[in-house]
Design a protein around this motif. Structure first.
Motif, PDB file in Angstrom:
ATOM      1  N   LYS B 288       0.909  -1.094   0.004  1.00  0.00           N
ATOM      2  CA  LYS B 288       0.008  -0.143  -0.072  1.00  0.00           C
ATOM      3  C   LYS B 288       0.876   1.373   0.244  1.00  0.00           C
ATOM      4  CE  LYS B 288      -3.979   1.744   2.298  1.00  0.00           C
ATOM      5  NZ  LYS B 288      -4.900   2.019   3.467  1.00  0.00           N
ATOM      6  N   GLY B 293      -2.125   3.610  -3.774  1.00  0.00           N
ATOM      7  CA  GLY B 293      -3.213   2.523  -2.901  1.00  0.00           C
ATOM      8  C   GLY B 293      -2.675   1.408  -2.942  1.00  0.00           C
ATOM      9  N   GLU B 294      -3.581   0.328  -2.981  1.00  0.00           N
ATOM     10  CA  GLU B 294      -3.261  -0.976  -2.740  1.00  0.00           C
ATOM     11  C   GLU B 294      -2.802  -1.535  -4.262  1.00  0.00           C
ATOM     12  OE1 GLU B 294      -6.332  -0.120  -2.188  1.00  0.00           O
ATOM     13  OE2 GLU B 294      -6.904  -0.452  -0.109  1.00  0.00           O
TER      14      GLU B 294
END
Lengths: 434, 434
Positions: B288, B293-294
């Motif tokens: 992350k 983000g992921e």
């Protein structure tokens, strides 16, 4: 030793441009530490100098004159975030002509004009970064070009349109129909007011063109077969689940003996395939290389910060390139040299759904047409105890040639008991993470 | 324009070395096209000149004298595939001293000696590629350093030991115990005759050290908490499934307010997490970043060709670097500057399994000890109708501090009705691909 300073001109300060501004400001120290370069945005092209903006950019940086950037000899890198073909193409060519490095997220432009842009960049010894143009949050372009540089790519396929994946995921989890989820997605900002570009698969096809070029050296201008998700129904999704599949819009590019397949269409993905679990706005790309075997990348495909993250990665790379690295000669094989395979020549398993009159013998007629065309049947589902006089028959075929299947379907559609045009969804070839 | 020629010296011609030879031979044309460089292996260090080999290498390339490579001024890149700390470290330092680029897959050496090696390489302006040292088939190092260069990494965790993942996957799918699967894995070549290095988590901990350095700039020499998979039982796997989890050996590194957590242990991974579906010898890393983000990367973690693919990627990068690119100053923050967090300070949910005498009131005693320590209970499973007088009680806790839990467990273990040391498995914090 003082770190080198690199100056950037931004064309566009929309969502992604604002994200780039934020990252370069907030993570400036880390970026300088990692790259040895100090990056500074010197000028930003906007449409309207007075528009209220979500980021705190000094007014002195804004301009409405492209040439304030394109003709400024101090600017090293031009970051194009305007989109569209014209006048953007001219801005990029002019910037290259002036010896500036290019970073762009413009897949539409690259899918059409890569040859000209990359050839010109090679002549002028500048780089063109386009990581943000395909699956923003996934460094897939860099991985193909560098991480897997020693491999012959055999196939690559993935979920490369977040809007379609969101719609299909919601249709699946909530058993809802396409139009109601599309409406919600539009209200939530996940789909455009005019959704055709996404839901008809055009966006995915542009990205697939670029992936095909990266994998096989061919930019398929007319060769991508495209089918959107508009016709997928909750009934198909339900049957897919019963049969052990999930329906995803995939972009697929594969090297076959006969040539290269490049196609975008709804696909039956086995439930135990890693792509089956990629839901919502996530993107994922699965590939197979001759040395590395199977690999998959998952991440956010779009959105302000993930896309900006990819742009910043390209900016830093361009900065390093500016300092030292010379670009490699671009290779574009012609589509005539490596033939593109028509969708009619595809060998695949198929999911077929027929809407028929509920009376004896109908399935026999359908099976007869398939049998005549030598198409093997792997499974059949026929809903029983329906109140309606119209019932669905679902057939899963063995591997067959699409051309033959389509001929059989034409005959089937003419049968009196068959009420609508049959639904056809291709099944993903079984491979992957076993 | 003639392409540049780069000469390589290989230290070692085992499995991975043979794979490197094959790739550079079979994909030579594609590699030259993509990089603009012609790569040639000039010399290969082996132990035994007469050994029969799986690859067709001219005898004239083989040598048993390291200095034939280390002192050859024509050799640009030294590829170290010997493993071990000594004498390998001296070979690498000598090659750096002579101004050669380094490519290595030696995670054990780097986990211990990175500071010295990278500092020396920086002084000599040469690069050190180590993509193959962590999750061979996944370009994770390059992605963290370049693809996500604009991000602050917040956490990273993954399956980074294929042997353990294979054993746990087989235990899960076949409901078999650790020792029988380990024996099979040894016979199939997926596990070493002495399996401790893998199954005790040491290999994963070395890789996690390198990932922690890449993500946070700190190489945790003593700071990685390690627990292996030897104690996982089919019973725990069964309960995990009932509770909605899969047991995986994860390496986890996270930036917390108090410092950096770096730990390797069996972990309860929610069944809908993308890592839950990564089975067999596959590796996967989930991360992350503040902007991106992921993201997740999946691929083969080891094996001849995937690892060789990563080595070749580093060779090509070193070749380009040789031509033009100057290395960036390495940053190693000291563990005292950024404190490492002890496993006792971990806040997590826990799976606990107690083996108890089957009589009334036992669960009440256990719950009492947990309650005293302020540990909330999220779920309890107690097997009924057992013939045995010894039954398992499974407890899933709410989030709690590990130190407190361990104190409570000490008390519980002393209870008369509790028969063995309680089993403790940490639950993965819920996040990810939703």
């Amino acid at each position: 030793m003082k770190n080198k300073e690199i100056k950037i001109g931004l064309l566009g300060l929309g969502t992604v441009g604002s994200g780039v501004w934020e990252i370069l400001k907030n993570n400036a120290a880390a970026i300088e530490e990692r790259s040895g370069i100090k990056f500074q945005i010197k000028k930003i092209l906007v449409h309207d100098l007075k528009k209220k903006r979500s980021v705190d950019v000094p007014a002195s940086l804004l301009t409405i004159q492209p040439n304030d950037i394109l003709e400024d000899p101090e600017i090293d890198i031009v970051v194009e975030l305007l989109g569209g073909i014209l006048p953007t193409q001219n801005y990029i060519l002019k910037a290259i002509e002036s010896g500036k490095e290019i970073v762009t997220a413009n897949k539409a432009l690259l899918a059409e004009k890569s040859e000209e842009i990359f050839q010109k960049a090679y002549e002028k010894s500048v780089s063109v970064g386009f990581e943000a143009s395909v699956a923003g949050g996934i460094p897939i372009i860099q991985s193909i070009r560098e991480g897997f540089v020693g491999n012959q790519i055999e196939e690559m396929y993935g979920i490369i349109n977040g809007t379609c994946n969101y719609i299909l995921s919601e249709m699946t989890s909530r058993k809802a129909d396409f139009h109601s989820i599309l409406k919600e997605a539009q209200e939530a900002g996940y789909a455009e007011a005019n959704p055709d570009f996404d839901v008809k698969g055009i966006d995915a096809a542009q990205k697939l063109s670029l992936l095909t070029w990266l994998a096989f050296g061919v930019l398929p201008h007319q060769g991508v077969y495209v089918e959107g998700i508009e016709k997928i129904t909750p009934l198909d999704i339900e049957y897919a689940q019963k049969l052990g599949y999930v329906i995803k819009l995939l972009g697929i590019t594969r090297k076959q003996e006969e040539g290269i397949e490049a196609r975008v269409h709804p696909t039956m993905v086995p439930q135990d395939h890693p792509l089956a679990r990629v839901n919502g706005v996530f993107n994922a790309v699965f590939l197979k290389g001759d040395a590395v075997g199977e690999a998959m990348f998952l991440g956010r495909g779009a959105g302000m910060m993930p896309t900006a993250s990819a742009v910043v990665s390209d900016i830093i790379r361009a900065g390093l390139s500016r300092s030292v690295l010379k670009p490699v000669k671009p290779v574009f094989k012609s589509e005539s040299m490596i033939s593109m395979v028509s969708i009619n020549e595809l060998h695949s398993e198929y999911y077929l759904r027929f809407s028929v009159v509920d009376k004896p013998g109908v399935f026999g007629q359908i099976a007869g047409c398939l049998g005549e065309a030598n198409i093997g049947i792997a499974a059949v589902y026929q809903k029983e105890n329906e109140v309606d006089s119209k019932i669905p028959i679902v057939v899963l075929t063995h591997k067959t040639l699409e051309k033959n299947l389509k001929q059989a379907l034409e005959k089937i559609e003419k049968l009196e008991a068959v009420l609508d045009t049959p639904t056809l969804i291709r099944v993903l070839a079984h491979s992957g993470n076993k």
